[in-house]
Design a protein around this motif. Structure first.
Motif, PDB file in Angstrom:
ATOM      1  N   GLY A 220       0.823  -1.235   0.053  1.00  0.00           N
ATOM      2  CA  GLY A 220      -0.053  -0.012  -0.015  1.00  0.00           C
ATOM      3  C   GLY A 220       0.742   1.354  -0.050  1.00  0.00           C
ATOM      4  O   GLY A 220       0.248   2.528   0.145  1.00  0.00           O
ATOM      5  N   ARG A 221       2.141   1.073  -0.049  1.00  0.00           N
ATOM      6  CA  ARG A 221       2.876   2.457  -0.073  1.00  0.00           C
ATOM      7  C   ARG A 221       2.988   3.225  -1.349  1.00  0.00           C
ATOM      8  O   ARG A 221       3.662   4.234  -1.439  1.00  0.00           O
ATOM      9  CB  ARG A 221       4.285   2.140   0.147  1.00  0.00           C
ATOM     10  CG  ARG A 221       4.387   1.303   1.591  1.00  0.00           C
ATOM     11  CD  ARG A 221       5.714   1.256   1.928  1.00  0.00           C
ATOM     12  NE  ARG A 221       5.894   0.612   3.345  1.00  0.00           N
ATOM     13  CZ  ARG A 221       6.060  -0.830   3.682  1.00  0.00           C
ATOM     14  NH1 ARG A 221       6.268  -1.730   2.579  1.00  0.00           N
ATOM     15  NH2 ARG A 221       6.190  -1.335   4.717  1.00  0.00           N
ATOM     16  N   ALA A 222       2.111   2.817  -2.567  1.00  0.00           N
ATOM     17  CA  ALA A 222       2.022   3.588  -3.789  1.00  0.00           C
ATOM     18  C   ALA A 222       0.622   3.967  -3.934  1.00  0.00           C
ATOM     19  O   ALA A 222       0.243   4.870  -4.728  1.00  0.00           O
ATOM     20  CB  ALA A 222       2.514   2.722  -4.750  1.00  0.00           C
ATOM     21  N   ASP A 223      -0.447   3.663  -2.829  1.00  0.00           N
ATOM     22  CA  ASP A 223      -1.690   4.046  -2.974  1.00  0.00           C
ATOM     23  C   ASP A 223      -1.782   5.873  -3.227  1.00  0.00           C
ATOM     24  O   ASP A 223      -2.903   6.140  -3.724  1.00  0.00           O
ATOM     25  CB  ASP A 223      -2.434   3.844  -1.826  1.00  0.00           C
ATOM     26  CG  ASP A 223      -2.663   2.194  -1.787  1.00  0.00           C
ATOM     27  OD1 ASP A 223      -2.283   1.536  -2.627  1.00  0.00           O
ATOM     28  OD2 ASP A 223      -3.189   1.764  -0.695  1.00  0.00           O
ATOM     29  N   HIS A 224      -0.992   6.681  -2.694  1.00  0.00           N
ATOM     30  CA  HIS A 224      -1.197   8.031  -2.585  1.00  0.00           C
ATOM     31  C   HIS A 224      -0.764   8.408  -4.050  1.00  0.00           C
ATOM     32  O   HIS A 224      -1.214   9.559  -4.519  1.00  0.00           O
ATOM     33  CB  HIS A 224      -0.076   8.737  -1.748  1.00  0.00           C
ATOM     34  CG  HIS A 224       1.385   8.402  -2.117  1.00  0.00           C
ATOM     35  ND1 HIS A 224       1.981   7.220  -1.649  1.00  0.00           N
ATOM     36  CD2 HIS A 224       2.271   9.227  -2.476  1.00  0.00           C
ATOM     37  CE1 HIS A 224       3.213   7.439  -2.179  1.00  0.00           C
ATOM     38  NE2 HIS A 224       3.303   8.512  -2.942  1.00  0.00           N
ATOM     39  N   LEU A 225      -0.340   7.569  -5.072  1.00  0.00           N
ATOM     40  CA  LEU A 225      -0.140   8.072  -6.365  1.00  0.00           C
ATOM     41  C   LEU A 225      -1.178   7.973  -7.099  1.00  0.00           C
ATOM     42  O   LEU A 225      -1.238   8.341  -8.189  1.00  0.00           O
ATOM     43  CB  LEU A 225       1.048   7.171  -6.949  1.00  0.00           C
ATOM     44  CG  LEU A 225       2.282   7.095  -6.442  1.00  0.00           C
ATOM     45  CD1 LEU A 225       3.319   6.419  -6.737  1.00  0.00           C
ATOM     46  CD2 LEU A 225       2.740   8.779  -6.241  1.00  0.00           C
ATOM     47  N   LEU A 226      -2.357   6.997  -6.582  1.00  0.00           N
ATOM     48  CA  LEU A 226      -3.462   6.707  -7.354  1.00  0.00           C
ATOM     49  C   LEU A 226      -4.543   7.645  -7.364  1.00  0.00           C
ATOM     50  O   LEU A 226      -5.051   8.150  -6.725  1.00  0.00           O
ATOM     51  CB  LEU A 226      -3.966   5.496  -7.129  1.00  0.00           C
ATOM     52  CG  LEU A 226      -3.113   4.382  -7.120  1.00  0.00           C
ATOM     53  CD1 LEU A 226      -3.268   2.937  -6.757  1.00  0.00           C
ATOM     54  CD2 LEU A 226      -2.572   4.205  -8.667  1.00  0.00           C
TER      55      LEU A 226
END
Length: 63
Positions: free
Chosen positions: A57-63
């Motif tokens: 979940g460490r890339a969720d902020h990119l979505l």
């Protein structure tokens, strides 16, 4: 470019498809399905790390 063994396309929501591939030299590839002639290239370990981070979940902020 080396001979790349591509996995079947992975498609999210039907339209956003990408493919993962590897070669005999230890490289890993990510490409938009249909654009395999223009892949991003890095080591297999870098691809593993990217997938682990996405799953965590460490890339969720990119979505």
């Amino acid at each position: 470019m080396s001979d790349i063994t591509w996995e079947e396309p992975f498609c999210a929501e039907g339209a956003n498809c990408f493919r993962l591939g590897t070669d005999s030299e230890g490289n890993a590839y990510i490409a938009v399905a249909g654009q395999e002639d223009r892949p991003l290239v890095d080591t297999k370990e870098a691809l593993r790390a990217l997938i682990r981070e996405i799953k965590a979940g460490r890339a969720d902020h990119l979505l």
